[in-house]
Scaffold this active site. Structure first.
Site, PDB file in Angstrom:
ATOM      1  N   LYS A   1       6.727 -13.989   6.015  1.00 29.97           N
ATOM      2  CA  LYS A   1       6.387 -12.746   6.933  1.00 29.97           C
ATOM      3  C   LYS A   1       7.059 -12.616   7.926  1.00 29.97           C
ATOM      4  O   LYS A   1       7.505 -11.512   8.541  1.00 29.97           O
ATOM      5  CB  LYS A   1       4.809 -12.560   7.173  1.00 29.97           C
ATOM      6  CG  LYS A   1       4.021 -12.191   5.996  1.00 29.97           C
ATOM      7  CD  LYS A   1       2.787 -11.751   6.484  1.00 29.97           C
ATOM      8  CE  LYS A   1       1.963 -11.194   5.329  1.00 29.97           C
ATOM      9  NZ  LYS A   1       0.490 -10.878   5.794  1.00 29.97           N
TER      10      LYS A   1
ATOM     11  N   LYS B   1       5.447  -6.868  -7.301  1.00 31.01           N
ATOM     12  CA  LYS B   1       4.033  -6.814  -7.303  1.00 31.01           C
ATOM     13  C   LYS B   1       3.533  -5.326  -6.980  1.00 31.01           C
ATOM     14  O   LYS B   1       4.319  -4.601  -6.168  1.00 31.01           O
ATOM     15  CB  LYS B   1       3.400  -7.551  -6.251  1.00 31.01           C
ATOM     16  CG  LYS B   1       2.123  -7.991  -6.521  1.00 31.01           C
ATOM     17  CD  LYS B   1       1.727  -9.356  -5.630  1.00 31.01           C
ATOM     18  CE  LYS B   1       0.066  -9.275  -5.336  1.00 31.01           C
ATOM     19  NZ  LYS B   1      -0.143 -10.198  -4.172  1.00 31.01           N
TER      20      LYS B   1
ATOM     21  N   LYS C   1       0.627  -1.520  -1.800  1.00 32.58           N
ATOM     22  CA  LYS C   1       0.287  -0.661  -1.215  1.00 32.58           C
ATOM     23  C   LYS C   1       1.647  -0.173  -0.098  1.00 32.58           C
ATOM     24  O   LYS C   1       1.353   1.042   0.438  1.00 32.58           O
ATOM     25  CB  LYS C   1      -0.932  -0.746  -0.421  1.00 32.58           C
ATOM     26  CG  LYS C   1      -1.066  -1.887   0.550  1.00 32.58           C
ATOM     27  CD  LYS C   1      -2.547  -2.329   0.779  1.00 32.58           C
ATOM     28  CE  LYS C   1      -2.592  -3.716   1.501  1.00 32.58           C
ATOM     29  NZ  LYS C   1      -4.018  -4.163   1.634  1.00 32.58           N
TER      30      LYS C   1
END
Ligand code: TRP
Length: 338
Positions: free
Chosen positions: A118, A201, A204
């Site tokens: 991240k 994957k 959202k």
């Protein structure tokens, strides 16, 4: 030293940092609902303190938190059977999180692959909270003495860290106070992939809305997205081995299997040999019949935020009956004067 026995207790959390997708439902929430029916106490959490490790617009955070609560409830998490909470409202999470920040070692945290992914090249510029996040996650779990934690594969390392923190705390203070938690890892079979690219994957945050089914999508939107899902030109195989190197086909079959509570082999026995032109309408009907009652109920709840807030307020009270004594005891063990 006698080993205490711990009540079988499940804890898991989802970040309210965006809308819910079919991936959250099949990969996590459906499992959470099942565990309510087993011999566990179950606690499910909207981890809003985790969400703010990356800046969130306050109005979005409020909406996403209530949407997540509505998603849990509409999917079958019953406030009668489970404790449903919003993390920030149960202060013992953050309090124990601080204690665990003092137990965890820098070297342990620096090994966390999710942080490395991240933060990337931006590591000097991300929040300290993003780095410390796993210590708070350990506190989420251990402030309930939870014994079982259902999560996706990507959280496995954080659960190992949770065990390391529990063991080090117990060792450093010569107690047997925190349990060693069992991860309950979801297999790849329930990993839902993008409808546009079977190797990614379902997310959202994907810029293409057609890549995912949102839990708030109505029947028309669900059916349309499935009709338009990427596929290959071949017919469906009659056994799972035939899905190898066909990520889009595999994904649609996996979704069908998960929604119908059947194994992939069972599904392929029924639909093997069919073209996607025949299979997609079956999948669309199934998805609509399973998901649109949930999205309808979510819409109803979202129109009644007071009802959601009432359920969460009750959850907070129930949660604190567990967390307050555990934090108090932790402070006593450490030597805090009360
Ligand atoms: N880290 C988890 C995720 O990103 C969310 C989470 C926070 C969690 N605290 C937790 C999951 C405690 C299980 C238990 O998905």
């Amino acid at each position: 030293m006698t080993t205490p026995t711990f009540t079988p207790r499940v804890f898991s959390g989802i970040k309210p940092s965006g809308g819910l997708t079919l991936g959250n439902y099949l990969g996590a929430i459906k499992r959470f609902v099942q565990m309510q029916e087993e011999d566990f106490e179950t606690i499910y959490c909207m981890v809003d303190l985790h969400a703010i490790t990356v800046w969130q617009d306050p109005a979005d955070l409020r909406r996403n938190t209530r949407e997540l609560a509505a998603g849990f409830i509409a999917s079958g998490i019953s406030p009668e059977k489970s404790i449903l909470i919003n993390q920030s409202q149960v202060p013992e999470h953050a309090q124990l999180g601080w204690v665990f920040s003092c137990v965890a070692r820098m070297g342990w945290m620096q090994r966390m692959t999710q942080f490395k992914d991240k933060a990337g090249k931006n590591a000097q510029n991300v929040s300290l909270g993003l780095f410390g996040y796993p210590a708070l996650m350990a506190a989420d779990i251990l402030v309930y003495h939870a014994t079982h934690v259902p999560v996706g594969e990507d959280q496995k390392q954080h659960l190992e860290l949770t065990r390391d923190i529990a063991l080090k705390f117990n060792h450093d203070y010569g107690v047997d106070f925190f349990p060693v938690t069992e991860p309950v890892i979801e297999g790849a079979a329930t990993r839902v992939m993008s409808l546009r690219d079977g190797s990614k994957k379902m997310s959202k945050s994907d810029p293409s809305d057609a890549s995912r089914i949102n839990m708030t999508d109505d029947a028309d939107a669900i059916a349309k997205k499935i009709r338009k899902a990427k596929t290959d030109p071949d017919a469906l195989p009659s056994e799972a081995a035939g899905l190898e190197n066909r990520p889009e086909a595999r994904n649609l079959v996996n979704i069908y299997a998960a929604l119908s509570d059947k194994s992939v082999d069972q599904v392929l026995k029924e639909v093997g040999g069919q073209q996607f032109g025949a299979f997609k309408p079956l999948l669309a009907d199934l998805a609509v019949s399973k998901l649109s009652p949930i999205s309808d109920e979510m819409a109803r709840l979202m129109n009644d935020p007071a009802e959601i807030d009432k359920i969460l307020a009750r959850g907070t009270e129930q949660a604190r009956e567990i967390t307050a004594p555990i934090l108090k005891k932790t402070y006593e063990i450490i030597g805090m004067v009360g």
